[in-house]
Every structure is written in C-alpha cells, then in structure tokens.
Design an enzyme around this catalytic site. Structure first.
Site, mmCIF file in Angstrom:
data_model
loop_
_atom_site.group_PDB
_atom_site.id
_atom_site.type_symbol
_atom_site.label_atom_id
_atom_site.label_comp_id
_atom_site.label_asym_id
_atom_site.label_seq_id
_atom_site.Cartn_x
_atom_site.Cartn_y
_atom_site.Cartn_z
ATOM 1 N N PHE A 5 -24.465 77.092 133.759
ATOM 2 C CA PHE A 5 -23.403 76.734 134.708
ATOM 3 C C PHE A 5 -23.890 76.641 136.154
ATOM 4 O O PHE A 5 -23.252 76.014 136.990
ATOM 5 C CB PHE A 5 -22.258 77.766 134.632
ATOM 6 C CG PHE A 5 -22.568 79.047 135.363
ATOM 7 C CD1 PHE A 5 -22.388 79.149 136.739
ATOM 8 C CD2 PHE A 5 -23.067 80.159 134.689
ATOM 9 C CE1 PHE A 5 -22.702 80.318 137.419
ATOM 10 C CE2 PHE A 5 -23.381 81.326 135.363
ATOM 11 C CZ PHE A 5 -23.201 81.401 136.732
ATOM 12 N N LYS A 63 -26.121 68.567 126.329
ATOM 13 C CA LYS A 63 -24.918 69.394 126.191
ATOM 14 C C LYS A 63 -24.829 70.296 127.426
ATOM 15 O O LYS A 63 -25.495 71.320 127.527
ATOM 16 C CB LYS A 63 -24.960 70.268 124.928
ATOM 17 C CG LYS A 63 -23.566 70.810 124.625
ATOM 18 C CD LYS A 63 -23.481 72.241 124.164
ATOM 19 C CE LYS A 63 -23.817 73.302 125.106
ATOM 20 N NZ LYS A 63 -22.785 73.661 126.111
ATOM 21 N N GLU A 96 -20.257 74.436 129.199
ATOM 22 C CA GLU A 96 -18.820 74.207 129.014
ATOM 23 C C GLU A 96 -18.017 74.635 130.247
ATOM 24 O O GLU A 96 -16.858 74.269 130.394
ATOM 25 C CB GLU A 96 -18.315 74.930 127.750
ATOM 26 C CG GLU A 96 -18.391 76.446 127.781
ATOM 27 C CD GLU A 96 -19.772 77.003 127.407
ATOM 28 O OE1 GLU A 96 -20.787 76.327 127.647
ATOM 29 O OE2 GLU A 96 -19.821 78.133 126.886
ATOM 30 N N SER A 148 -29.296 82.243 129.737
ATOM 31 C CA SER A 148 -29.538 83.690 129.732
ATOM 32 C C SER A 148 -30.606 84.080 128.699
ATOM 33 O O SER A 148 -30.903 83.317 127.771
ATOM 34 C CB SER A 148 -28.228 84.405 129.429
ATOM 35 O OG SER A 148 -27.751 83.971 128.183
ATOM 36 N N CYS A 186 -31.285 81.633 139.408
ATOM 37 C CA CYS A 186 -32.305 82.319 138.610
ATOM 38 C C CYS A 186 -33.481 82.740 139.465
ATOM 39 O O CYS A 186 -34.306 83.533 139.056
ATOM 40 C CB CYS A 186 -32.786 81.430 137.479
ATOM 41 S SG CYS A 186 -33.660 79.999 138.083
ATOM 42 N N GLU A 189 -30.234 91.846 134.762
ATOM 43 C CA GLU A 189 -29.979 90.755 135.706
ATOM 44 C C GLU A 189 -28.492 90.829 136.070
ATOM 45 O O GLU A 189 -27.635 90.740 135.184
ATOM 46 C CB GLU A 189 -30.285 89.405 135.027
ATOM 47 C CG GLU A 189 -30.059 88.230 135.953
ATOM 48 C CD GLU A 189 -30.248 86.874 135.271
ATOM 49 O OE1 GLU A 189 -29.793 86.711 134.119
ATOM 50 O OE2 GLU A 189 -30.841 85.983 135.895
HETATM 51 P P1 NAD Z 1 -25.730 81.049 128.994
HETATM 52 O O1 NAD Z 1 -26.950 81.489 128.270
HETATM 53 O O2 NAD Z 1 -24.476 81.798 128.800
HETATM 54 O O3 NAD Z 1 -25.385 79.520 128.637
HETATM 55 C C1 NAD Z 1 -26.353 78.497 128.754
HETATM 56 C C2 NAD Z 1 -26.048 77.410 127.727
HETATM 57 O O4 NAD Z 1 -26.171 77.951 126.416
HETATM 58 C C3 NAD Z 1 -24.655 76.819 127.841
HETATM 59 O O5 NAD Z 1 -24.733 75.422 127.664
HETATM 60 C C4 NAD Z 1 -23.895 77.481 126.689
HETATM 61 O O6 NAD Z 1 -22.883 76.665 126.144
HETATM 62 C C5 NAD Z 1 -24.979 77.721 125.658
HETATM 63 N N1 NAD Z 1 -24.736 78.928 124.853
HETATM 64 C C6 NAD Z 1 -24.098 80.056 125.238
HETATM 65 N N2 NAD Z 1 -24.103 80.957 124.240
HETATM 66 C C7 NAD Z 1 -24.742 80.393 123.203
HETATM 67 C C8 NAD Z 1 -25.077 80.833 121.885
HETATM 68 N N3 NAD Z 1 -24.733 82.044 121.444
HETATM 69 N N4 NAD Z 1 -25.747 79.990 121.074
HETATM 70 C C9 NAD Z 1 -26.116 78.773 121.506
HETATM 71 N N5 NAD Z 1 -25.822 78.296 122.756
HETATM 72 C C10 NAD Z 1 -25.154 79.095 123.587
HETATM 73 O O7 NAD Z 1 -26.141 81.009 130.569
HETATM 74 P P2 NAD Z 1 -25.200 80.766 131.836
HETATM 75 O O8 NAD Z 1 -24.348 81.965 132.053
HETATM 76 O O9 NAD Z 1 -24.574 79.431 131.754
HETATM 77 O O10 NAD Z 1 -26.313 80.689 132.979
HETATM 78 C C11 NAD Z 1 -26.793 81.810 133.676
HETATM 79 C C12 NAD Z 1 -28.129 82.251 133.139
HETATM 80 O O11 NAD Z 1 -29.063 81.185 133.214
HETATM 81 C C13 NAD Z 1 -28.761 83.387 133.943
HETATM 82 O O12 NAD Z 1 -29.314 84.319 133.079
HETATM 83 C C14 NAD Z 1 -29.841 82.681 134.760
HETATM 84 O O13 NAD Z 1 -30.920 83.515 135.154
HETATM 85 C C15 NAD Z 1 -30.283 81.650 133.796
HETATM 86 N N6 NAD Z 1 -30.975 80.562 134.474
HETATM 87 C C16 NAD Z 1 -32.317 80.488 134.321
HETATM 88 C C17 NAD Z 1 -33.021 79.500 134.978
HETATM 89 C C18 NAD Z 1 -34.510 79.400 134.848
HETATM 90 O O14 NAD Z 1 -35.057 78.378 135.219
HETATM 91 N N7 NAD Z 1 -35.197 80.389 134.334
HETATM 92 C C19 NAD Z 1 -32.340 78.571 135.787
HETATM 93 C C20 NAD Z 1 -30.955 78.680 135.897
HETATM 94 C C21 NAD Z 1 -30.277 79.677 135.224
#
Ligand code: NAD
Length: 497
Positions: A150, A174, A177, A227, A282, A382
């Site tokens: 997000f 994708k 959401e 994450s 991040c 985090e």
């Molecule tokens: P998230 O992991 O909740 O969601 C990321 C994506 O995964 C979304 O599209 C979501 O629909 C999908 N998803 C969620 N749960 C899932 C599951 N159980 N199975 C399959 N797909 C699933 O992350 P978020 O809250 O949207 O983003 C924040 C996180 O992203 C933080 O931990 C941040 O550090 C990390 N981040 C990392 C970087 C990097 O480059 N390392 C960059 C930006 C964000």
C-alpha cells in the site's frame, strides 16, 4: 455511490462479475472512496491468457520501438504528475509533497526502462575455436507478475512493469487492495503511451488472487513487495512452483549518530526520515543509535520531533498524513503501549493525536522512545508508524555489531565528519543500502534497490541492471561459418530492408 474499481484485462477496463468486494477508504476520513472486486478465477485466467497471447507478438517488437513506448509513457506521466499525486493522496492519505515524490521516483524508473537496449546487450567472444564465435542473447521470459504493497502505489508498480515490459515480457499486476486507484490511472496512461493490448493486465484482490498467480503455469516470474511473513510465503510458494521470485520485505533501519557529526544535520534528517510519510516507508529510519556523547542530543531531538504535526493531504503545514487504516493505527498504538510497559522511556507520545476537521482519521503523532534495549518489542518489530526508538552505545564497533545482529538488512545510515568512520561502516555493515550523511539512501534506478538478509528473499533485485536480468534469460549461440560457403560471382546481391 462510490466508484467500483475496474479490472484491466485484454486491453479493456471492465467490471468484475465477482460478488466479493472490498471497501477502499480515505485514511484521513475513513470514508469509502471505492469498491474493489476480488477477481474471479475465470477473470484471472482471462488476464493471464491475454498476457500470454500478447507476449507472442510483443517479444518480436523491435527493442527501439519498445523503448519508444517508455519514452511516451515518461512524457505522459510527467504531464499527469500532479493528477496522479492527487489520486494517490486520496487513497494513501499522503501529503502532497510525499505523493509527488512517490510518482516522481516511479517516473525515474520509466526513464531507465527507456534505456532498455543498452541493458539487453549480450557478450561476444570471437574465435572461441577456429572460425567459431560465441555470443549471448538476452531474451524475455513470458508472462511476469507483480504483487505490490500500500505504501508506494505509484513507485512500486513502476519498479516492476515498465522494466519487465520494455524487456519484451508481458505483465499481470495485482496492486494492494488498499490503494488500487493509482494503478488504474497508471494503466490508462500506459495504454495512451502506445502499449499494445494485453501487455499489461490488472487484477484485484488478496491472498486468493495471489495464490492463483503463484500456481499458474504460465506465470514465469513473481515480483513482490510487502511485509516479511507474506514475502516468505510468496518466495517459498512461488519457487515451489518453479518460478523466479524476488520478494522485498519489511525492515528496521538504523541511523548511527557519531559524536563528531553535524548536529543540525542529524536532527533535521532524523526527524524527516523517521516520521516522514508517517513512518510508512520501508527505508524509514526507525532506530537511532547514538554513539558516546551524541546521546546528549536526544533532548533536542524531542523538541524538533514535537514540531511535526500530521494533517490532511492538502494541508500545507502538515508534516505527514494518517496511517493507512484503523487496523494499522491500532497495531502501532499497541506497540507504543508495549514499549512503555517494557520499560522504555516514552519521551514523546503521539498515541492521543487529533487533527482538527478530521476526527475519524488514523492519526498518530510523532513518538520518541529512549532507553530502548534490543529485547523490547519496539526494537524487534517493524512498527511502520511515526515512531523512533533510541539506543545508546559506546563505540562504532558496538553500533556495527548491534545492527549486524538485527535480522533485517534493508537500509542504514551513518552521520559523521570522519571519512575513516564512514568507510569502516560502509565496509563492515551487513545492510544492502548504506547512506553516509544521507538518511534514506534509496539508489536511483541506474543502480538497483538492494535490500539484504531478512529484508529480501531472492537473488536479483529491483530496477537497474539486476531487474533486466531478473526479467530475462540468457541464450548463448556458438556459430561456425565456413569460408567455402561464401557466395561468389555476379549474382551476389545484398537485400536491405
Ligand atoms: P502486505 O504484506 O500486507 O501486502 C502486500 C501485498 O501482499 C498486497 O498486495 C496484499 O494483497 C498481498 N497479501 C497480503 N497478505 C497476503 C497473503 N497472506 N498471501 C498472499 N498475498 C498477500 O504489506 P503492506 O502492509 O501492503 O505493505 C507494508 C509492508 O511492505 C511493510 O512491511 C514494508 O516494510 C514493506 N515494504 C517493503 C519494501 C522493500 O522494498 N523492502 C518497500 C515497500 C514496502
């Protein structure tokens, strides 16, 4: 009535037939702004089939023509920069400056994608044996997919599909959401830039749709940002289906403050990099490691942090926006409570934060902890909120040992006036992106985004040359031409197109 977010399949923006919809809200108000469909399996299948079909012709398009689509796209993104930033602010709550930065960092990747030809050059060795040459070709793989978080709705999709598509692949995205609207506008502009039907598809949803992509035999690569638990799941599941996977995960980024550093620079940069974008980056600095007498600056740090006020996206005085959701806010507030309960000193507490005119927003004020130890949950987890924790050590060596013992390895920085200290730090620290007097060292896209250890699962990183490697395969050709076969005589003609 809020808008329903379309799918983008086979070159058409279309409504899903799903009965399962998710509400998209504005985090400053928690009011719904759109409804998002959880894409049906048959719609997922149609998107992948269309991407597969588009690949059959797109892979033959001349590399300079593929690059020209990226040049057009870059121009359109620049023209629509402010409009995109506004859409992005509505769904993330980001203040205008952060939203514009999000779009701009994505545009820079598109610029790099326009340079695709030089990144797809192979290698040649002449005369590997008598009359025999060997050379390599860099070729696209097929249908690639991306699953995005997000927190950067423009930049992170743009890390992925422009480079994959410029390299000759097609792509199924994708988006998160929670923030799907920016992606739809990105796709509209991509189509206007001349991208042929089917090279980019957008599907929506959560785990079920991700699982469909991970298991589908036609998907060749999976790019994920999000994450840690989901990154690990995506990496293991995707590779078990024999896909190439790059999964960028969470972080805990430390800034080392040496006592010889420029104090004003330290304070300004620490405040901006910890609470900017509500700490939802991040690469945000979430731990300040004060070496020796630098700890005496914590009182001034508190004064500077207290000046940071969150607010709505168009509030010129706001330093940052709300957290993405009520759930995210509750999680951050619980961690702040745990920090207090576990004995850290809460120098500045943002848990009771209100913003005039926006009583229902997901606000958290700037929060500062000192006296933090490595066993506390505010250090281990985090937080992904505007919360900075301070740790004190006696020497640079102790700082390095502390950071290398932390499981994450996304970003770090050192503030110092000593070249020797900076050099020792950059050499010994086991973190992928290091800043020297730079708080958030995200490299520009001619390099790659290089998180390490628990912040990354895979081998090849995002954008730069590594991304081109990720989205392509190398073929070597060994060719022998016989002198005897050279045509001679008056009928020798050369055909030029
Ligand atoms: P998230 O992991 O909740 O969601 C990321 C994506 O995964 C979304 O599209 C979501 O629909 C999908 N998803 C969620 N749960 C899932 C599951 N159980 N199975 C399959 N797909 C699933 O992350 P978020 O809250 O949207 O983003 C924040 C996180 O992203 C933080 O931990 C941040 O550090 C990390 N981040 C990392 C970087 C990097 O480059 N390392 C960059 C930006 C964000």
């Amino acid at each position: 009535m809020t808008q329903s977010v379309p799918l983008f399949i086979d070159g058409e923006f279309c409504q899903s037939q799903s009965n399962d919809w998710i509400e998209v809200t504005n985090p400053a108000t928690n009011k719904p702004i759109a409804q998002l469909p959880c894409t049906l399996d048959e719609e997922m299948q149609r998107a992948i089939e269309s991407a597969e079909k588009a690949f059959m012709s797109w892979k033959h398009v001349a590399v300079s023509d593929r690059a020209r689509v990226m040049l057009n796209y870059q121009q359109l993104l620049k023209e629509h920069h402010d409009e995109l930033a506004e859409i992005l602010s509505q769904e993330t709550g980001k203040i205008t400056l952060d939203a514009k930065g999000d779009v701009w960092r994505g545009i820079e990747v598109v610029e790099q994608a326009a340079n695709i030809a030089s990144n797809m050059m192979g290698e040649t060795v002449e005369n590997v044996a008598t009359d025999i040459d060997t050379y390599s070709l860099i070729q696209p793989l097929g249908v690639c997919c991306g699953i995005t978080p997000f927190n950067f709705p423009a930049m992170i999709p743009l890390w992925m599909f422009p480079i994959a598509i410029a390299a000759g692949n097609t792509f199924v995205l994708k988006p998160s959401e929670q923030v799907p609207l920016t992606s739809i506008r990105l796709a509209e502009l991509f189509e206007q830039a001349g991208a042929p039907k089917g090279v980019l598809q957008i599907v929506h949803g959560g785990k079920q749709q991700v699982d469909y992509l991970l298991a589908h035999p036609k998907i060749r690569t999976v790019s994920f940002v999000g994450s840690v638990p989901v990154a690990q799941y995506i990496y293991h599941t995707g590779t078990s289906h024999n896909k190439r996977v790059q999964a960028f995960a969470g972080a805990k980024n430390h800034m080392v403050v040496m006592p010889d550093a420029n104090k004003n620079q330290v304070l300004t940069n620490l405040v901006g990099s910890s609470v900017g974008a509500a700490g939802q980056r991040c690469m945000a600095i979430s731990v300040a490691v004060f070496v020796g007498s630098a700890k005496e600056w914590i009182a001034d740090l508190k004064t500077e942090m207290a000046k940071m006020k969150p607010g709505a996206w168009n509030d010129q005085d706001a330093a940052y926006g709300p957290l993405i959701s009520q759930q995210a806010k509750t999680r951050v507030l619980n961690l702040i409570s745990e920090g207090k309960a576990q004995g850290a000193v809460c120098e500045l507490d943002g848990s009771q934060c209100e913003v005039e005119g926006f009583p229902d927003g997901n606000w958290v004020g700037p929060t500062l902890f000192s006296g933090v130890s490595t066993e506390m949950s505010i250090y281990k987890q985090e937080i992904f909120g505007p919360v900075l924790v301070c740790i004190e050590v006696d020497t640079l060596e102790q700082a390095i040992e502390l950071i290398n013992s932390n499981p994450y390895g996304n970003g770090t920085s050192i503030f110092t006036a000593s070249g020797a200290a900076a050099r020792k730090y950059q050499h010994e620290i086991q973190v992928g992106q290091v800043g020297v007097n730079v708080p958030i060292p995200v490299p520009l896209p001619f390099f790659s985004f290089t998180g390490w250890r628990g912040s990354f699962y895979g081998d090849l990183h995002a954008y730069g040359k590594q991304a081109v490697r990720f989205y392509t395969e190398t073929k070597t050709v060994t060719a022998r031409w016989f002198d005897d076969d050279i045509p001679t005589g008056p009928n020798l003609t050369i055909h030029l197109r």
